[in-house]
Design a protein around this motif. Structure first.
Motif, PDB file in Angstrom:
ATOM      1  N   LYS A  26       0.813  -1.326   0.059  1.00 46.68           N
ATOM      2  CA  LYS A  26      -0.164  -0.003  -0.189  1.00 46.68           C
ATOM      3  C   LYS A  26       0.905   1.089   0.056  1.00 46.68           C
ATOM      4  O   LYS A  26       1.970   1.308   0.602  1.00 46.68           O
ATOM      5  N   ASP A  67       2.343   4.749   1.222  1.00 42.69           N
ATOM      6  CA  ASP A  67       2.659   5.387   2.497  1.00 42.69           C
ATOM      7  C   ASP A  67       2.796   6.662   2.723  1.00 42.69           C
ATOM      8  O   ASP A  67       3.147   7.137   1.701  1.00 42.69           O
ATOM      9  N   TYR A  68       3.038   7.300   3.887  1.00 42.11           N
ATOM     10  CA  TYR A  68       3.276   8.564   4.033  1.00 42.11           C
ATOM     11  C   TYR A  68       4.698   9.012   3.342  1.00 42.11           C
ATOM     12  O   TYR A  68       4.990  10.148   2.822  1.00 42.11           O
ATOM     13  N   SER A  69       5.567   8.136   3.702  1.00 42.81           N
ATOM     14  CA  SER A  69       7.026   8.360   3.254  1.00 42.81           C
ATOM     15  C   SER A  69       7.121   8.565   1.629  1.00 42.81           C
ATOM     16  O   SER A  69       7.854   9.129   1.136  1.00 42.81           O
ATOM     17  N   GLU A  70       6.371   7.664   1.124  1.00 36.27           N
ATOM     18  CA  GLU A  70       6.159   7.878  -0.680  1.00 36.27           C
ATOM     19  C   GLU A  70       5.576   9.034  -0.793  1.00 36.27           C
ATOM     20  O   GLU A  70       5.945   9.627  -2.022  1.00 36.27           O
ATOM     21  N   LYS A 103      -2.911  12.176  10.026  1.00 42.83           N
ATOM     22  CA  LYS A 103      -2.459  11.297  11.076  1.00 42.83           C
ATOM     23  C   LYS A 103      -3.264  11.126  12.105  1.00 42.83           C
ATOM     24  O   LYS A 103      -3.201  10.153  12.920  1.00 42.83           O
ATOM     25  N   PHE A 113      -4.860   7.903  11.774  1.00 44.12           N
ATOM     26  CA  PHE A 113      -4.142   6.605  12.049  1.00 44.12           C
ATOM     27  C   PHE A 113      -4.468   6.237  13.805  1.00 44.12           C
ATOM     28  O   PHE A 113      -4.456   5.238  13.985  1.00 44.12           O
ATOM     29  N   GLY A 121      -1.763  -1.819   8.751  1.00 41.95           N
ATOM     30  CA  GLY A 121      -1.905  -0.968   7.654  1.00 41.95           C
ATOM     31  C   GLY A 121      -3.195  -0.039   7.726  1.00 41.95           C
ATOM     32  O   GLY A 121      -4.071  -0.374   6.777  1.00 41.95           O
ATOM     33  N   GLU A 130      -6.846   1.323   2.580  1.00 42.15           N
ATOM     34  CA  GLU A 130      -5.795   1.725   1.928  1.00 42.15           C
ATOM     35  C   GLU A 130      -5.327   3.048   1.793  1.00 42.15           C
ATOM     36  O   GLU A 130      -6.560   3.942   1.418  1.00 42.15           O
ATOM     37  N   SER A 131      -4.327   3.529   1.737  1.00 37.29           N
ATOM     38  CA  SER A 131      -3.837   5.050   1.455  1.00 37.29           C
ATOM     39  C   SER A 131      -3.805   5.021   0.208  1.00 37.29           C
ATOM     40  O   SER A 131      -3.392   4.243  -0.615  1.00 37.29           O
TER      41      SER A 131
END
Length: 415
Positions: A88, A90-93, A219, A222, A229, A234-235
């Motif tokens: 999935k 994610d925030y870093s991507e 955030k 979450f 996850g 799904e993000s």
């Protein structure tokens, strides 16, 4: 001046024929009226339905591409379990893409949870859509805050318990009071309402409406759906492209390269993500409505054909009835062009009159309430109806008009 006189003379002849044989003319014009009515009604329904269906997908965004786990259109040769095993977003991507892309106006990440229970004191709504969004979400998707304000960068970054609610949510939870500053409960957490969105209303396909949305910082989302996850949610990363990027091809190519780099995919490896564009859905919808439009032409053509025969019948009878007058006109110096134009104008006038009645019926039907379907008679369809009427009148009247113009004046006077 002679051409203006010819036009006015032809118009007087047409009106005279219409008044002299009113019932016969009306019955003959019904074919054209029904034909134009059928075609334009079908086109109006198709255009309105297509417009309303496409507007139902406004929540997908304009000029927006979405990075997701699953594609909207599945390929036949790609095994389904490979889609399941894809990672999935994610925030870093999201941060990596936001820092490195040059082909996007803005990028956001969000996650949604449908069918959520939201409460305020004794009032509750079971069916709200909770969406956790980044601060840049408002630059990618439309969030029309009617009352209050949008999130501040600090609230999003800290994951504060603040919320922007849709119109229907506000009406349900706060029927007799102002929602701004009040608290609502989501999954046991309290949120302060900082904004209420303007009313959008229902769509034709009952697609998700902004009226049922509850926006919270990404955030904060979450906190409610932590673990596994985002609890199976799904993000999605979405990027808004530039208007000069036709088909958003440049943006799609750049995002594909950057995300392959971020996920460490080798050149020969299949990509483990999907990039979806709303334009793909628009092309599928447009293809379906092209078939319906063709069917409308086929259905209406039979009625118009019958109407054309009716106009031609009127004109042949008209020529027979006015043969003596034609002979007198020719003996006084009227040229063949004058006689031809006179009868051809009459045929076009009668056909146009029938077509206008058909358009009038469609216009009146457009005022009928069809629920969430907004029926609109467009200028393009009006022009089409008028054009088809003129063409049918011309084709129906050309042979009778030619026959009248070729009559011998001596024989015609004796008729």
């Amino acid at each position: 001046m002679i051409y203006i006189h010819l036009l006015l003379e032809s118009f007087r002849f047409a009106l005279s024929a219409l008044r002299a044989n009113l019932m016969r003319t009306i019955l003959s014009l019904l074919g054209v009226t029904v034909g134009i009515f059928s075609i334009i009604l079908v086109f109006t329904l198709v255009d309105s339905l297509e417009k309303n269906i496409k507007s139902s997908f406004n929540f997908l965004g304009d000029d927006v591409v979405r990075i997701e786990k699953f594609p909207w259109i599945f390929g036949e040769s790609y095994p389904w379990w490979k889609y399941i095993n894809r990672p999935k977003a994610d925030y870093s991507e999201y941060k990596f893409l936001a820092d490195n892309t040059n082909q996007a106006k803005s990028i956001t990440i969000f996650a949604e949870r449908f069918g959520t229970l939201i409460k305020h004191e004794n009032n509750s709504l079971n069916g709200a859509i909770v969406s956790g969004v980044a601060y840049s979400h408002k630059d990618v998707f439309e969030i029309p805050v009617d009352d209050g304000r949008y999130f501040s960068p600090q609230e999003v970054e800290k994951g504060s318990n603040v919320a922007i609610i849709g119109y229907e949510v506000a009406q349900t939870l706060f029927p007799n009071t102002i929602a701004i500053g009040k608290e609502v409960k989501l999954r046991g957490l309290k949120f302060r309402v900082i904004g209420v969105m303007e009313k959008k209303g229902a769509s034709v396909l009952d697609a998700p409406s902004a009226d049922d949305y509850v926006y919270v910082p990404y955030k904060t989302f979450f906190k409610m759906y932590s673990g596994r996850g985002v609890f199976g949610v799904e993000s999605i990363i979405a990027a808004k492209g530039f208007e000069d990027d036709e088909g958003l091809k440049e943006l799609e190519g750049e995002l594909t390269g950057l995300l392959r780099q971020k996920r460490g995919l080798r050149p020969k490896e299949d990509k483990n993500f999907a990039i979806n564009r709303p334009e793909a859905l628009g092309e599928i919808i447009g293809g379906l409505f092209d078939v319906v439009t063709l069917a409308g032409w086929v259905i209406g053509s039979f009625s118009i054909l019958v109407g054309g025969f009716g106009i031609a019948n009127i004109m042949f009878v008209s020529v027979k009835e006015r043969t003596n007058i034609i002979g007198i006109q020719k003996s006084l110096g009227a040229k063949r062009f004058f006689i031809l134009f006179q009868f051809l104008f009459e045929a076009v006038f009668l056909s146009l009159l029938g077509g206008l009645f058909g358009l009038l019926l469609v216009y009146l039907i457009s005022f009928i309430s069809l629920g969430s379907l907004d029926l609109t008679l467009s200028f393009g369809n009006i022009f089409l109806g008028v054009s088809v009427s003129v063409i049918i009148g011309t084709l129906s009247g050309i042979l009778p008009a030619l026959g009248a113009s070729r009559l011998d004046p001596v024989i015609a006077i004796r008729a």
